[in-house]
Each structure stands twice: as C-alpha cells, then as structure tokens.
Design a protein around this motif. Structure first.
Motif, PDB file in Angstrom:
ATOM      1  N   ALA A 166       0.682  -1.257  -0.022  1.00  0.00           N
ATOM      2  CA  ALA A 166       0.064  -0.195  -0.094  1.00  0.00           C
ATOM      3  C   ALA A 166       0.893   1.203   0.222  1.00  0.00           C
ATOM      4  O   ALA A 166       0.695   2.198  -0.751  1.00  0.00           O
ATOM      5  CB  ALA A 166      -0.919  -0.087   1.148  1.00  0.00           C
ATOM      6  N   ALA A 167       2.068   1.356   0.810  1.00  0.00           N
ATOM      7  CA  ALA A 167       2.728   2.439   0.875  1.00  0.00           C
ATOM      8  C   ALA A 167       3.753   2.646  -0.437  1.00  0.00           C
ATOM      9  O   ALA A 167       3.674   3.914  -0.989  1.00  0.00           O
ATOM     10  CB  ALA A 167       3.769   2.383   1.991  1.00  0.00           C
ATOM     11  N   ARG A 168       3.989   1.758  -1.128  1.00  0.00           N
ATOM     12  CA  ARG A 168       4.465   1.765  -2.349  1.00  0.00           C
ATOM     13  C   ARG A 168       3.500   2.500  -3.383  1.00  0.00           C
ATOM     14  O   ARG A 168       4.300   3.200  -4.307  1.00  0.00           O
ATOM     15  CB  ARG A 168       5.058   0.434  -2.949  1.00  0.00           C
ATOM     16  N   LEU A 169       2.581   2.176  -3.498  1.00  0.00           N
ATOM     17  CA  LEU A 169       1.283   2.937  -4.445  1.00  0.00           C
ATOM     18  C   LEU A 169       0.817   4.226  -3.893  1.00  0.00           C
ATOM     19  O   LEU A 169       0.480   5.172  -4.783  1.00  0.00           O
ATOM     20  CB  LEU A 169       0.367   1.892  -4.639  1.00  0.00           C
ATOM     21  N   ALA A 170       0.807   4.407  -2.521  1.00  0.00           N
ATOM     22  CA  ALA A 170       0.006   5.517  -1.837  1.00  0.00           C
ATOM     23  C   ALA A 170       0.793   6.655  -1.511  1.00  0.00           C
ATOM     24  O   ALA A 170       0.436   7.774  -1.504  1.00  0.00           O
ATOM     25  CB  ALA A 170      -0.655   5.043  -0.645  1.00  0.00           C
TER      26      ALA A 170
END
Length: 698
Positions: A303-307
């Motif tokens: 999630a962090a990599r995308l958000a």
C-alpha cells in the motif's frame, strides 16, 4: 469489437495491481498512471472494465441505483419501479475537451424553455456510477474539471448547484487517470487527491519487447482466437475481484497496523492525513485481494509503495519517488499484528513457491500483485527517490531546487561553438515569487492564469449565436430575448416557448488564458561570472515556476559561442525546462542576433501548430553582441523583425556594476519590449517600489 485481454499485457505488474485494488475498493480514490507514450496505459484501463462484475440496476433509473439499496436522494427516486435489470459495468471515457456541463450535468434546456419544466440532465459522472471513469491525458484537463472529478471520487456523490438546478446524486466509480510526464505535471495539490500512483515504462529487455510485439500482432490477426487463449486467466481475475469485494468488509485492521501505517507516513513527511487514510484503505484491499482476513506487513508495504510516492512532492519540480530501503527499515521484520492461533491465515503466500510474476506454460500473463511481499522487481533509484532534503547548498538545511547533483565536467552538454574548457555551470538558488508579466491585448487561447482573453470560463461579458460543433454554455437570457419577437409568427399557444436552432445564444466569457513563454537566455562569456549566472538562473527558474502555476507552455533558446540552440522545444513540461536550465553552461562569445532569429523561427513554427496561443518572449541578456561582424547592428535588426510581427517581449537586463552601457535598454526599444532590470523581476521589488512611491507622495 474485442478488447485486448487484461492478462495478456506484458510487464505492467504495478499498474495491474493498482487497478485491481481500486476495483476492489473504489473508496481508495482511484489511480494515476504516469508513463511514457506507447506503454499500454489505455489498453489496460479498457481491459479492466471487462473484468468488473455486472451490476443490478433499477429499470429506467438514469443514475443506476441498486435495487437492493436504492438511493432515497436519487433525482429519479419518485419514478423508481420494482423492475430490475442487470448490465455490465460501464467504462465512461472523459475527453480532454469536455465542458463542465458535460461532466456534472446541467439544466435540460429544451424542456426548460419549451415546456417550462426544470429538469436535470445527467452528465458523465452519473453515467460512470458503479463503473469505471477513465481520463486519458488528465494533466491536460482543466484544473477545475480535475477538482470536480476528484471531489466526486472522494465523496461518492456529485452535487450540482447551477442554472436553477439543485441536485445531488451518487457517483461511486473507479477513477483512472493516465498522463505522460513529458507533457507537464499535475499540481501537487491535485496529485494528492489521487489515491494511488504508478510509474510505468516500456521494458528494456529485448525478449520482453519481442513478446509484446508477438502478442499484439497475434491479437490484430485474430482477436477472437487470441482472446480465447486468455479466457481462463481473465475469468480467474474477474472472480478474484468479485470475491475480494465481498470479503473486504471482514478484513481486520488492527491498532498495531494502524500505528505502523502512521509511522510510515510520518517518516516520509507527507502533508496532511489523506496519505494515512488511503494507505490504510489500500492495505485492507490488498489483504482482501490475497484472501487474508488480517492486514499484514506485506499489505502495508504494498500500500505504501502505491499511495506515498506522489505525495512526497514539495516543489513542482520534484520528481515523485519512494526510498524502499527506508520503507523496509520502518516496517521492520515483525508483523504488526499476527493472526491468532485460533484463526490461522491459510492464504499467506509460501516463499518457496515459484515467482508468480513469470508467465505460465500456456503463455498467460503474470500474477497482478508481483512478489508475495508486495514489492516489484528491484529498480535503480533516481535522484527524486531520496526522502531527505539535499543540504549541499551554502545555506545549511536549505534544499536545492534541482534534485539532481551537478553533472561532472565531461558529462555537461556542450553548446555549438564553444570548445572544451570554455564554460562553467552555475547552480541556481531558491525560486522566488515573480511579478506578473502578460501579453498585451486580449486573446482567445486556452484557459489559464496569465493574459486577458475570451475563454470558456470566467465572467460573462456578452453572447454570440450558437455555432455547430462549438462548446460552451448557453446564455439563457439572450436566447429568450432572441426567440421572443417571433412567438406569434410561429403560432405559439399557451405556456412554453417555441424555439429554433437560430435562437440559441452562447455565453461569451472573459477570463485568463495560458501563453507560450519562450525564454531566450544569453549564456556567453559576459554572463559566465559565477554570481551573475546564479542570479540569472534563479530568476529564470522563478519565472518557470510562475509559468507552471499559470499553466503556460514553455520553451528555451540559449545562445553562446557562434550559434543559438533550441534547448527545449515548446512543451507543457516546465520540469524538463528546469533541468535543462540547471545544466546550462556559460562561456564564449555572444551571438545575440542568432539567438533572436532562432526565437523568431521557433515562434513562427509554433504559431502554425497552435495559432490561438499567444507568445511571450523573455530575453535574458546584458545586451552585448560580440559574435561576427556588425554583431550589434544585426541584433537590432533581428529585434526589429520581432517587433514588426507584434511579438510581446520582455527584456531582462543582466548588466551589473557601477558603470553600465545600457545596451539591453536600447535592445528593448528595438523590440518594442518591456524593460526590466534583473533585480526587479521579483514581486517583492515591485512591492518595495510601490511602497517608496507612496512614501514620497505622502
């Protein structure tokens, strides 16, 4: 017409995962796909629509209400029937030239004028409800339309308050925007409104490129046979999306996982709380996508990599990026909240299994989520990936406006006419707020924020007869006034107005337009003094920032040695202009006439490509001309040619010192240009001058 299969696209794992997660949970806020042209961005988005579950709708409802949960505030609620119908999820494409009326809907003009009935005519947001809304080249869309889209995506409703209409309707959709960064960036404020972002580029491996070509040619030769090969994989992904949508409500997000998400967002210094909320929603969707009932470390990492990457932009010239090593260090090795022994997680991926990103024996596409820990293949970090500010400037703790370090001397670009060892590269300082420089008169270009113009948005100043194919909003008062004298002759009886196409009038609105700002920068030896070139680059960088905020196109012409170079053809990407400026060397003679003639030719060609966009030439020089015989005379003649073509120009005088020759001021006269000393480019200088004049008047 057959759509290219979603699972047949090669090498776009991050994009496939982001699209799938947004399909599972539209509350994430959509995905922005950034990538170079020809990387199957549009192909994947259109293919995703075929994988979305079919929807049940109330028959006859224009807003696609769910029969199991009808919206009591739906404008068609009074006409709802018990009949239901099932249809595929819609893919609604929003064209770049769409008007606000087309996006959010407006008053049904024919019924209002002919029958006196106030009825709302739905727009594209209503059509996209419970489906997919796709905006190609979203960075070229007007900012106010992007705001409307993102507000609706975030709130799940569209509210219309205009033309006597007050309507609110559900608008829950998967929002997908694609863009090519070479054509300009979205403002950081708008970037932040997109839930996820993905960087995509064409594969560099010849074997992968060959496979892309092989599959595309096979699809073009026989679309049915090619699609049949991937039917099983397509069905599997569609079922996985449906099951994840049903299971997402049961996914547990523990307090420990929430704290870890907050730690990650805090460590990367993102602004506001939207990043934390989006990361949490994405982590839950990722867990449901894997069939897990509890959010794990892998879900938070994915999630962090995308958000987060696009939320780290503090400056419009910063590139999005994320330091994955720092992300791993923050997450650590321990799960935030491991599943209890009573509820083991049987779907946790086994690290000993083969890599799911590899195509299977049947040639089916890769798994959408990449490696089991949510990461992608290792990639080289760019300068924009560093999460810490660059503190190499003279002032401690102050970040440089250019993210990349100065290139080594042998790697710096050489300008024709300047041999090795004859140039230096100065680093610009921090940008400042500049004065507003405009093009004289009134234009008719694209809506922007610089010069006065007749545009599609702004205050209404008149009306004009409707021209077929032309956009804009209807001027109701002028339309009624045009039709009123002919009502008896047309046989009007009773209420209502008898209209003809010739009666329709469109509103004429005055606002601001965007312009082409062409910088023509002197990089000769007379400008090569370190302090002076730093001041010049800082001023031009500040003007570039102003052009970015006012939605202008920019170009860059440099001249030094014996020739001039179009260092950057006119483009909407001011970020590229800033990078070219940072690497600009200085030294050699001053071919001022060649610089002006190159600028004139560039403006001539651009006038053919985009005749409505008016140019503003910004000449940055000290006025010297030392290259070739009669250099000064030739420069004056070149300036007179530009003046004869009525090119709005601005001369920024870079001459410094106690004894000045005034050459730039004379050049400004031959150009019929506004003359501004370098120190007066900033808005603070203008403010000080006004303050001084007021003091003298008192």
């Amino acid at each position: 017409m057959r759509t290219y299969p979603f699972t047949a696209v090669v090498g776009s794992d991050d994009m496939a995962l982001a699209l799938a997660l947004c399909a599972v949970s539209p509350a994430i806020g959509g995905v922005l796909v950034r990538g170079e042209k020809g990387t199957a961005k549009s192909t994947m988005v259109r293919a995703l629509a075929a994988l979305l579950p079919a929807v049940d709708v109330i028959a006859g409802c224009r807003f696609s209400c769910d029969p199991a949960d009808p919206d009591p505030r739906c404008p068609d609620h009074a006409q709802h029937s018990a009949a239901a119908a099932r249809r595929p999820a819609r893919l609604v494409e929003l064209p770049v030239g769409a008007t606000e009326d087309r996006v959010i809907g407006s008053l049904h003009l024919e019924k209002a004028l002919a029958a006196g009935i106030t009825e709302y005519e739905p727009g594209l947001l209503a059509a996209a409800h419970r489906g997919l809304l796709y905006v190609d080249e979203v960075n070229l869309l007007h900012d106010h339309l992007v705001d409307l889209l993102l507000d609706a995506a975030a709130m799940g409703r569209s509210t219309v308050e205009r033309d006597g209409v007050s309507v609110a309707h559900a608008a829950r959709f998967v929002l997908v925007g694609t863009m090519n960064p070479e054509e300009g960036e979205l403002r950081p404020q708008l970037l932040d409104r997109f839930g996820l972002t993905v960087e995509i580029s064409a594969p560099r491996d010849p074997a992968l490129r060959a496979e892309v070509i092989r599959r595309r040619l096979a699809f073009d030769a026989d679309a049915d046979a090619f699609s049949h090969r991937y039917q099983a994989a397509e069905t599997e992904i569609a079922d996985r999306i449906r099951l994840a949508q049903e299971a997402i409500g049961g996914v547990r997000l523990s307090d420990a996982a929430l704290v870890k998400i907050a730690e990650v967002c805090s460590a990367f210094e993102v602004d506001g709380m939207r990043a934390d909320i989006v990361t949490a929603r994405t982590a839950v969707a990722h867990a449901a996508w894997h069939g897990r009932t509890t959010v794990t470390r892998a879900d938070i990492r994915a999630a962090a990599r995308l958000a987060l990457p696009h939320r780290r932009r503090r400056n419009p010239f910063d590139a999005p990026g994320l330091d994955e090593e720092l992300l791993d260090a923050i997450l650590g090795d321990q799960e935030p909240d491991p599943p209890s022994p009573e509820q083991p997680d049987p779907t946790e991926p086994d690290p000993t299994e083969p890599d799911p990103t590899e195509p299977d024996a049947d040639g089916n596409g890769p798994d959408l989520d990449g490696p089991a820990d949510g990461s992608s293949e290792p990639r080289a970090e760019s300068a924009g990936d560093d999460p810490l500010p660059d503190t190499t400037d003279d002032e401690p703790g102050k970040s440089r406006p250019d993210a990349a370090a100065d290139p080594p001397p042998d790697a710096r670009p050489q300008t024709p006419g300047a041999g090795p060892g004859t140039h230096r590269t100065a680093t610009p300082g921090g940008a400042f707020r500049t004065r507003l420089f405009t093009v004289a008169g009134s234009g008719e270009g694209e809506a922007g924020k610089r010069s006065r113009a007749i545009t599609s948005i702004g205050r209404t100043v008149g009306s004009t007869p409707l021209v077929r194919g032309a956009g804009g909003s209807v001027h109701l008062t002028a339309t009624v006034r045009a039709a009123a004298p002919y009502q008896l002759g047309r046989g009007r009886v009773g209420a209502g107005l008898l209209l003809r196409h010739s009666d329709l009038r469109m509103a004429v609105k005055e606002g601001r337009e965007s312009n082409l700002v062409l910088f023509c920068v002197d990089a000769s030896g007379s400008m090569a003094a370190r302090t002076r070139m730093e001041q010049v680059k800082t001023a031009v960088l500040s003007l570039l920032m102003d052009a970015y905020q006012r939605r202008d196109k920019v170009g860059l012409v440099t001249f030094r040695g014996h020739d001039a170079v179009l260092a950057l053809p006119p483009t909407s990407s001011v970020e590229v202009a800033a990078r070219r400026l940072a690497d600009l060397p200085a030294g050699g003679r001053t071919p001022l006439a060649e610089g002006l003639l190159t600028a004139r030719e560039t403006l001539r060609l651009e006038r053919i490509r985009d005749p409505r966009r008016r140019p503003l030439l910004v000449l940055v020089t000290d006025g010297r001309a030392t290259s070739g015989p009669d250099a000064l005379i030739r420069s004056r003649r070149a300036g007179a040619l530009l003046a004869a073509e009525h090119v709005s120009s601005l001369v920024i005088d870079c001459e410094t010192g106690r004894f000045r020759m005034g050459l730039a001021a004379a050049l400004a006269q031959s150009l019929a240009a506004e003359y501004v000393p370098l120190g007066e480019v900033g808005a603070q200088a203008l403010t000080a001058a006004v303050r001084d004049s007021r003091g003298r008047a008192a």
